[in-house]
Scaffold this active site. Structure first.
Site, PDB file in Angstrom:
ATOM      1  N   ARG A 169       0.829  -1.216   0.000  1.00 35.65           N
ATOM      2  CA  ARG A 169       0.000   0.000   0.000  1.00 35.65           C
ATOM      3  C   ARG A 169       0.861   1.263   0.000  1.00 35.65           C
ATOM      4  O   ARG A 169       0.479   2.277  -0.592  1.00 35.65           O
ATOM      5  CB  ARG A 169      -0.956  -0.008   1.201  1.00 35.65           C
ATOM      6  CG  ARG A 169      -2.118  -0.964   1.000  1.00 35.65           C
ATOM      7  CD  ARG A 169      -3.097  -0.956   2.144  1.00 35.65           C
ATOM      8  NE  ARG A 169      -4.359  -1.582   1.742  1.00 35.65           N
ATOM      9  CZ  ARG A 169      -5.383  -1.766   2.554  1.00 35.65           C
ATOM     10  NH1 ARG A 169      -5.314  -1.363   3.813  1.00 35.65           N
ATOM     11  NH2 ARG A 169      -6.489  -2.335   2.121  1.00 35.65           N
ATOM     12  N   LYS A 227     -19.733 -17.212   2.213  1.00 31.17           N
ATOM     13  CA  LYS A 227     -21.151 -17.012   2.522  1.00 31.17           C
ATOM     14  C   LYS A 227     -21.910 -16.177   1.497  1.00 31.17           C
ATOM     15  O   LYS A 227     -21.459 -15.106   1.106  1.00 31.17           O
ATOM     16  CB  LYS A 227     -21.282 -16.341   3.898  1.00 31.17           C
ATOM     17  CG  LYS A 227     -20.782 -17.229   5.037  1.00 31.17           C
ATOM     18  CD  LYS A 227     -20.977 -16.544   6.370  1.00 31.17           C
ATOM     19  CE  LYS A 227     -20.618 -17.485   7.521  1.00 31.17           C
ATOM     20  NZ  LYS A 227     -20.805 -16.840   8.825  1.00 31.17           N
TER      21      LYS A 227
END
Length: 392
Positions: A36, A193
């Protein structure tokens, strides 16, 4: 959608406030992955090479408006200096006095913005205090753009602003992938999920021509079709929702691709004994841990006919060999098609970046986003406050 970039603003002799994301992993006071930090360097270098002062603003961790010494950005300074190749002044006390003492071409880093409760509250007063330090605001932190915080949203309303090079790159890549893509478009969505990716799936069936569903989510879709998935991870209470998504896809003309064969095992561990069976033949005492080779062949055929690929989430339990095979093979195919100029490939999300890095395919993708939540919300079709504030 239009926003100003560094090409549209005057920088010489200006104090430039740059919102960056350097929320990097740290162990024993040392940065363990500076990805980053490396990504903000083009913007910072451009500002200082054009005669501006660069004042970096960032958050680190979740101190929740309190001063938490172990979350001080002071420990990030050496890594930023190493990446820039020049000194960085750390400012934790009197912002205005310290910024005033800097010269053109200097770089400074303000202390963790989230030490101030006004940051996460998008407080106008705190935003004004930050804005008073400079002449121009540059947002180079797409990964924080889904938050309406003082340093991402309120400040952009108070002073001239534009997108930094990383933000510009990210927005261009996402616009290419979802805004005005070359068709056909295929999206690969994996992960555990369905419940965490409902908005994403609903948006993608309307925006794409092919939707590939993998990981634990695929098990829920198989279960929705009445298939016994044994002891596999699946959300049986979400099968009605899965059915609704499949019905919606048919209505809008999006083809959903589920596994046709699967790799099953009795143990969830590296090197576990496993076998490949048809998707509807998972033994009652086994669990599905990866997509099988026929499924990968089908995916590769889909990639061959598509012009644009968006990828979020692995196809199996990629952290545990040998259940990384399908993800690696599909990633290699996407990379090959991209390298050959036949595919625009954009990927993002934490697990996705990790999986593509492990597979060795990441370097050949058109664009890899390191912005987890912001990337997902963009794919869900949501307005990102930090981006909306930059629009001209």
């Amino acid at each position: 959608m239009a926003w100003k970039t560094l090409d549209d603003v005057e920088i010489k002799a200006k104090t430039v406030l740059i919102r960056v994301d350097i929320n990097v992993p740290v162990e024993d006071g040392k940065v363990t992955d500076d990805t980053r930090i490396q990504r903000i360097i083009p913007t910072v270098n451009e500002v200082i090479s054009k005669g501006g002062k660069a004042i970096l603003m960032a958050h680190f961790g979740r101190p929740k408006g309190q001063v938490v010494p172990e979350m001080s950005l002071a420990q990030i300074v050496p890594a930023v200096e190493a990446a820039l190749g020049k000194p960085v002044t750390f400012i934790s006390g009197n912002y205005a006095e310290s910024v005033g003492a800097l010269s053109s071409g200097d770089v400074a880093l303000l202390e963790n913005l989230r030490f101030n409760p006004g940051e996460e509250k998008n407080d106008a007063g705190f935003a004004q205090r930050l804005a008073s330090l400079g002449d121009l605001y540059v947002n180079d932190a797409f990964s924080a753009a889904h938050r309406a915080h003082a340093s991402t949203e309120a400040i952009a309303r108070l002073m001239p602003c534009c997108a930094g090079r990383l933000m510009e790159q990210e927005l261009s890549a996402l616009e290419t992938a979802l805004g005005t893509p070359k068709r056909p478009v295929v999206a690969v969505v994996g992960g555990a999920k369905v419940s965490t990716k409902l908005d994403l799936l609903s948006n993608l069936v309307e925006k794409t021509d092919h939707l590939v569903i993998g990981g634990g989510m695929a098990n829920t879709f198989l279960a929705a079709q009445g298939i016994d998935v044994g002891k596999s991870l699946a959300e049986h209470d979400m099968t009605d929702t899965a059915t609704e998504i499949m019905t919606k896809a048919k209505t809008v003309g999006c083809t959903i691709h589920l596994p046709v064969d699967v790799v099953v095992a009795r143990d969830f561990k590296a090197g576990a004994e496993n076998e490949t069976v048809a998707a509807d033949a998972c033994p009652a005492d086994a669990m599905i841990l990866d997509a099988g080779p026929k499924t990968v062949d089908n995916l590769e055929a889909v990639f061959d006919q598509c012009e644009t690929l968006i990828w979020n989430g692995p196809l199996g339990a990629f952290e545990i060999p040998p259940f990384d095979i399908a993800t690696n093979a599909a990633a290699a195919k996407a990379a090959e098609q991209t390298k050959a100029g036949k595919l625009i490939s954009v990927a993002g999300g934490g697990d996705t970046v990790a999986a593509l890095n492990v597979s060795g395919a990441a370097d050949d993708f058109t664009y890899i986003s390191t912005a987890g939540g912001a990337f997902l919300e963009w794919m869900e079709g949501k307005t990102l406050p930090g981006v909306a504030a930059l629009e001209t």
